[in-house]
Design a protein around this motif. Structure first.
Motif, PDB file in Angstrom:
ATOM      1  N   LEU A 100       0.827  -1.216   0.000  1.00 22.51           N
ATOM      2  CA  LEU A 100       0.000   0.000   0.000  1.00 22.51           C
ATOM      3  C   LEU A 100       0.861   1.267   0.000  1.00 22.51           C
ATOM      4  CD1 LEU A 100      -2.941  -0.925   2.421  1.00 22.51           C
ATOM      5  CD2 LEU A 100      -2.974  -0.840  -0.085  1.00 22.51           C
ATOM      6  N   HIS A 101       2.141   1.122  -0.328  1.00 19.10           N
ATOM      7  CA  HIS A 101       3.010   2.301  -0.399  1.00 19.10           C
ATOM      8  C   HIS A 101       2.881   2.961  -1.778  1.00 19.10           C
ATOM      9  CE1 HIS A 101       5.881   1.182   3.152  1.00 19.10           C
ATOM     10  NE2 HIS A 101       4.610   1.281   3.507  1.00 19.10           N
ATOM     11  N   THR A 102       2.636   4.262  -1.767  1.00 16.44           N
ATOM     12  CA  THR A 102       2.523   5.016  -3.022  1.00 16.44           C
ATOM     13  C   THR A 102       3.927   5.342  -3.563  1.00 16.44           C
ATOM     14  OG1 THR A 102       2.169   6.908  -1.577  1.00 16.44           O
ATOM     15  CG2 THR A 102       0.222   6.047  -2.703  1.00 16.44           C
ATOM     16  N   LEU A 103       3.958   5.955  -4.748  1.00 15.87           N
ATOM     17  CA  LEU A 103       5.231   6.249  -5.442  1.00 15.87           C
ATOM     18  C   LEU A 103       6.236   6.997  -4.571  1.00 15.87           C
ATOM     19  CD1 LEU A 103       4.027   7.401  -9.006  1.00 15.87           C
ATOM     20  CD2 LEU A 103       5.251   5.279  -8.404  1.00 15.87           C
ATOM     21  N   ASP A 104       5.747   8.026  -3.858  1.00 16.61           N
ATOM     22  CA  ASP A 104       6.629   8.841  -3.010  1.00 16.61           C
ATOM     23  C   ASP A 104       7.274   8.014  -1.904  1.00 16.61           C
ATOM     24  OD1 ASP A 104       3.788   8.822  -2.254  1.00 16.61           O
ATOM     25  OD2 ASP A 104       4.491   9.855  -0.471  1.00 16.61           O
ATOM     26  N   MET A 105       6.650   6.865  -1.547  1.00 16.09           N
ATOM     27  CA  MET A 105       7.208   6.000  -0.506  1.00 16.09           C
ATOM     28  C   MET A 105       8.009   4.860  -1.111  1.00 16.09           C
ATOM     29  SD  MET A 105       3.827   5.731   1.897  1.00 16.09           S
ATOM     30  CE  MET A 105       4.527   4.873   3.312  1.00 16.09           C
ATOM     31  N   GLY A 106       8.213   4.920  -2.426  1.00 17.62           N
ATOM     32  CA  GLY A 106       9.006   3.900  -3.106  1.00 17.62           C
ATOM     33  C   GLY A 106       8.191   2.701  -3.558  1.00 17.62           C
ATOM     34  N   GLY A 107       6.859   2.782  -3.461  1.00 14.70           N
ATOM     35  CA  GLY A 107       6.008   1.667  -3.884  1.00 14.70           C
ATOM     36  C   GLY A 107       5.295   1.985  -5.180  1.00 14.70           C
ATOM     37  N   ASN A 108       4.274   1.186  -5.506  1.00 19.79           N
ATOM     38  CA  ASN A 108       3.500   1.533  -6.696  1.00 19.79           C
ATOM     39  C   ASN A 108       1.987   1.453  -6.477  1.00 19.79           C
ATOM     40  OD1 ASN A 108       3.275  -1.270  -6.806  1.00 19.79           O
ATOM     41  ND2 ASN A 108       4.989  -1.444  -8.234  1.00 19.79           N
ATOM     42  N   ALA A 109       1.574   1.591  -5.243  1.00 26.10           N
ATOM     43  CA  ALA A 109       0.140   1.626  -4.949  1.00 26.10           C
ATOM     44  C   ALA A 109      -0.454   2.942  -5.445  1.00 26.10           C
ATOM     45  CB  ALA A 109      -0.082   1.503  -3.443  1.00 26.10           C
ATOM     46  N   THR A 110      -1.734   2.908  -5.784  1.00 26.04           N
ATOM     47  CA  THR A 110      -2.413   4.136  -6.188  1.00 26.04           C
ATOM     48  C   THR A 110      -3.052   4.785  -4.959  1.00 26.04           C
ATOM     49  OG1 THR A 110      -4.508   3.004  -6.551  1.00 26.04           O
ATOM     50  CG2 THR A 110      -2.990   3.134  -8.433  1.00 26.04           C
ATOM     51  N   THR A 111      -3.460   6.044  -5.153  1.00 27.04           N
ATOM     52  CA  THR A 111      -4.164   6.746  -4.081  1.00 27.04           C
ATOM     53  C   THR A 111      -5.387   5.940  -3.657  1.00 27.04           C
ATOM     54  OG1 THR A 111      -3.551   8.785  -5.219  1.00 27.04           O
ATOM     55  CG2 THR A 111      -5.139   8.993  -3.425  1.00 27.04           C
ATOM     56  N   SER A 112      -6.148   5.439  -4.642  1.00 22.58           N
ATOM     57  CA  SER A 112      -7.383   4.737  -4.268  1.00 22.58           C
ATOM     58  C   SER A 112      -7.128   3.399  -3.591  1.00 22.58           C
ATOM     59  CB  SER A 112      -8.362   4.611  -5.441  1.00 22.58           C
ATOM     60  OG  SER A 112      -7.704   4.476  -6.650  1.00 22.58           O
ATOM     61  N   ASP A 113      -5.992   2.730  -3.910  1.00 27.27           N
ATOM     62  CA  ASP A 113      -5.661   1.507  -3.153  1.00 27.27           C
ATOM     63  C   ASP A 113      -5.590   1.821  -1.662  1.00 27.27           C
ATOM     64  OD1 ASP A 113      -5.333   0.026  -5.483  1.00 27.27           O
ATOM     65  OD2 ASP A 113      -3.147   0.327  -5.565  1.00 27.27           O
ATOM     66  N   VAL A 114      -4.880   2.905  -1.341  1.00 28.03           N
ATOM     67  CA  VAL A 114      -4.661   3.271   0.062  1.00 28.03           C
ATOM     68  C   VAL A 114      -5.979   3.706   0.705  1.00 28.03           C
ATOM     69  CG1 VAL A 114      -3.345   4.744   1.639  1.00 28.03           C
ATOM     70  CG2 VAL A 114      -2.319   4.017  -0.526  1.00 28.03           C
ATOM     71  N   VAL A 115      -6.683   4.602  -0.003  1.00 26.51           N
ATOM     72  CA  VAL A 115      -7.927   5.137   0.544  1.00 26.51           C
ATOM     73  C   VAL A 115      -8.963   4.027   0.745  1.00 26.51           C
ATOM     74  CG1 VAL A 115      -9.888   6.631   0.025  1.00 26.51           C
ATOM     75  CG2 VAL A 115      -7.573   7.475  -0.335  1.00 26.51           C
TER      76      VAL A 115
END
Ligand code: ADP
Ligand code: MG
Length: 354
Positions: A322-337
């Motif tokens: 669930l890490h987004t690009l800025d955290m070095g992952g490739n999750a999307t905003t909606s994955d996290v939300v």
């Protein structure tokens, strides 16, 4: 010792009314997720939206925003882009802070074991004077080619922010407070800031007090951040060190920021980015704004709801996929939300049956 709160205002049937300023860039998406989460969780909060953004320059809009925030006592805000050719000379973010007398900005930068960063176990609270200093917005061209920009430091505002900081340190069981300045060069302006902070420190002998010059403090912050506990900062240095500290614990998408006035508060992201480049792409990290909504729930004394969201965010941060690009992952905003909203939903359902 937070600022005075008026919990009885703008409530009907036990619900709170909160102003929403979606702003520009990722702001509108981020506040939409907050609203969705509050709705799914059945939180007793309603929102009053005011479109204060770079495309709406009607001065009535600023007045509407101010009136709404004073009436409701609390707001959640996306950052407003300052466009180059705006008829507005002032940043509307700064104008809002000045007109609402949001005298202090508080940003708590804390390491999270789920986020990979160079330094571990950082836990710093940055307390920033939010309305004067270099942000007094008093600039003029005295003669052709000569510009003067007034940096205003007053005893009154410095005392106010210093007392806030020491009270905060005391009530949050903090041990040490560092006043940051450049009094060796700006002997009068920063000199007064340091002098007043040092005076106020004497009223709080239980809190260890020291001071540090801004250049040294910047270096120390990136090389040995664990030495810091609470930082007390004039406006511009506060802006810069807050961004450094947010960077140290994970970047612009993680940490929230709180602004307090005498009777009201505005919640936003810690670094106050508009994130124009990442807007509308489903890649921005939503955690910073969701953390701002936790701050809002705390302020409204809706502790059980705040804890539910805090808990859901903590879980999300500790799931690497669930890490987004800025955290070095490739999750999307909606994955996290979606994960967080689902978790909030199941937590509120469980609580409802208990
Ligand atoms: P811009 O408006 O040009 O995107 P900002 O100053 O608003 O720049 O933001 C600084 C940097 O941080 C930019 O690279 C921006 O994309 C990034 N950023 C800001 N907020 C977020 C966020 N929530 N998630 C991921 N990246 C972000
Ligand atoms: Mg920007």
């Amino acid at each position: 010792a937070e600022t005075k709160k008026y919990f009885t205002r703008a409530q009907y049937g036990g619900r709170h009314m909160v102003t929403v300023l979606p702003g520009d860039g990722i702001g509108p998406e981020m506040v939409r997720y907050v609203r969705e989460m509050f709705k799914v969780g059945g939180f007793p909060v309603d929102f009053e939206e005011v479109q204060l953004d770079s495309h709406n320059e009607d001065p009535e809009n600023m007045i509407e925003a101010i009136t709404s925030i004073l009436r409701n006592g609390a707001a959640i805000k996306g950052n407003i882009e300052t466009r180059e050719h705006s008829k507005y000379f002032l940043s509307r973010n700064v104008e809002l802070r000045l007109r609402l007398n949001l005298f202090v900005n508080v940003v708590h930068c804390k390491s999270n074991p789920g986020i990979k960063t160079r330094h571990k176990d950082i836990d710093i609270v940055l307390i920033r004077q939010n309305t004067e200093g270099e942000y007094s917005c008093l600039e003029h061209e005295s003669v052709d080619g000569v510009v003067e920009s007034l940096k205003i430091v007053t005893r009154e505002k410095t005392e106010q922010v210093a007392r806030y900081a020491f009270d905060y340190a005391r009530s949050h069981n903090r041990k040490k407070l560092t006043c940051v300045h450049k009094a060796n060069i700006m002997k009068m302006a920063d000199g007064l800031f340091l002098k007043v902070c040092t005076e106020i420190a004497k009223e709080y002998p239980d809190i260890e007090f020291n001071n540090m010059i801004i250049d040294n403090c910047s270096m120390q912050l990136v090389s040995n951040p664990n030495q810091f506990d609470v930082l007390l900062l004039p406006n511009l240095y506060g802006n810069i060190l807050t961004n450094i500290a947010c960077g140290l614990v994970g970047g612009p998408g993680i940490t929230s920021g709180r602004n307090y006035g005498p009777t009201h508060a505005v919640f936003e992201t810690g670094t106050r980015n508009t994130g124009k480049k990442v807007a509308g792409k489903n890649v921005a990290n939503p955690i910073a704004m969701l953390n701002a909504s936790v701050d809002l729930l705390d302020y409204l004394q809706l502790k059980s709801y705040a804890d539910i969201v805090r808990d859901a965010i903590y879980k999300a941060i500790n799931i690497e996929k669930l890490h987004t690009l800025d955290m070095g992952g490739n999750a999307t905003t909606s994955d996290v939300v979606n994960f967080i909203i689902d978790d909030v939903s199941s937590q509120t359902k469980i609580k409802a049956y208990q």
